[in-house]
Design a protein around this motif. Structure first.
Motif, PDB file in Angstrom:
ATOM      1  N   GLU A 179       9.777   0.357  -2.218  1.00 22.92           N
ATOM      2  CA  GLU A 179       8.699   0.182  -1.231  1.00 22.92           C
ATOM      3  C   GLU A 179       8.076   1.522  -0.846  1.00 22.92           C
ATOM      4  OE1 GLU A 179       8.117  -1.556   3.314  1.00 22.92           O
ATOM      5  OE2 GLU A 179       9.995  -1.899   2.221  1.00 22.92           O
ATOM      6  N   ARG A 182       5.895   2.737  -3.667  1.00 19.68           N
ATOM      7  CA  ARG A 182       4.596   2.051  -3.680  1.00 19.68           C
ATOM      8  C   ARG A 182       3.678   2.600  -2.588  1.00 19.68           C
ATOM      9  NH1 ARG A 182       7.793  -2.477  -4.771  1.00 19.68           N
ATOM     10  NH2 ARG A 182       7.791  -3.065  -2.554  1.00 19.68           N
ATOM     11  N   ARG A 183       4.273   2.891  -1.430  1.00 26.33           N
ATOM     12  CA  ARG A 183       3.451   3.454  -0.344  1.00 26.33           C
ATOM     13  C   ARG A 183       2.885   4.817  -0.731  1.00 26.33           C
ATOM     14  NH1 ARG A 183       6.827   2.195   5.243  1.00 26.33           N
ATOM     15  NH2 ARG A 183       6.619  -0.091   5.183  1.00 26.33           N
ATOM     16  N   GLU A 185       2.368   5.839  -3.751  1.00 28.41           N
ATOM     17  CA  GLU A 185       1.342   5.624  -4.775  1.00 28.41           C
ATOM     18  C   GLU A 185       0.016   5.226  -4.122  1.00 28.41           C
ATOM     19  OE1 GLU A 185       2.929   2.721  -7.367  1.00 28.41           O
ATOM     20  OE2 GLU A 185       4.152   4.128  -8.535  1.00 28.41           O
ATOM     21  N   ASP A 186       0.102   4.318  -3.146  1.00 28.56           N
ATOM     22  CA  ASP A 186      -1.121   3.895  -2.451  1.00 28.56           C
ATOM     23  C   ASP A 186      -1.763   5.078  -1.721  1.00 28.56           C
ATOM     24  OD1 ASP A 186      -0.607   1.378  -3.380  1.00 28.56           O
ATOM     25  OD2 ASP A 186       0.297   0.649  -1.507  1.00 28.56           O
TER      26      ASP A 186
END
Length: 218
Positions: A179, A182-183, A185-186
């Motif tokens: 998670e 992904r954060r 990456e965003d």
């Protein structure tokens, strides 16, 4: 088997009756052959000689007494002979019973030997399965140790990857780490879009690009 028991009972009863006759052994006043000859002589005299009624009565009574003694003695001799026959028959029957019992016991022993052989084979099979299970357990233990070593290696690699991000693989579950990745990456995508659009970046956004080496070629 029932017929054999009944036959033994019948022979034993006949042997008992023979014993009673033998115990009443008659005592002859003269040897058996002499008495037989006397009877024959009296019968011949009775048939060939003329005599008065008193003399005839005396001879008839003597013949009857001799016949009675002879018949008792003959029954005694027959009982002796029959007793020996019955004893031999019972002995043979007992031997037959013994042989039959031995055959039966032999059959039971053969069954027991077969059962023992079967149980031995079953024990060998169980022992073989136990050894195979033990080998599988050792293999599973070895694989578990290998997997543990692999997990430790992967955790070490994860530590190397996460350390620049200020994260610890031991402190968070893989889901939490994924998670966070992904954060990041965003966030990186957002920062890169802002930079491409020429928008001003905050200090934290600029530091993020520096951390990941994304300022070259800008």
């Amino acid at each position: 088997m029932r017929r054999l028991v009944e036959e033994r009972r019948r022979l034993a009863e006949e042997l008992r009756r023979c014993g009673e006759v033998i115990r009443q052994r008659p005592r002859l006043p003269a040897p058996y052959e002499d008495l037989k000859r006397e009877v024959e002589g009296l019968e011949l005299k009775y048939e060939t000689t003329s005599m008065d009624r008193r003399r005839e009565k005396v001879i008839v009574e003597r013949i009857n007494r001799l016949y009675a003694m002879i018949r008792r003695y003959e029954r005694y001799v027959d009982a002796l002979r029959r007793r020996d026959e019955l004893r031999r028959a019972l002995e043979r029957m007992g031997s037959d019973d013994l042989r039959g019992e031995l055959r039966r016991v032999g059959g039971e022993m053969e069954k027991m030997r077969g059962e023992v052989a079967r149980l031995r084979e079953e024990a060998k099979r169980l022992l073989r399965e136990a050894r195979e299970e033990e080998a599988r357990a050792r293999e599973a233990e070895r694989r578990a140790m290998d997997m543990d070593m692999e997990v430790r290696r992967l955790v070490g690699e994860a530590e190397e990857i996460l350390r620049p991000l200020g994260l610890s693989a031991d402190a968070r579950s893989l889901r939490r780490i994924a998670e966070l990745v992904r954060r990041h990456e965003d966030l990186l995508s957002s920062v890169l879009r802002k930079r491409a659009a020429g928008e001003p970046l905050s200090f934290d956004e600029f530091a993020l690009l520096v951390r990941y080496g994304l300022l070259e070629g800008g």
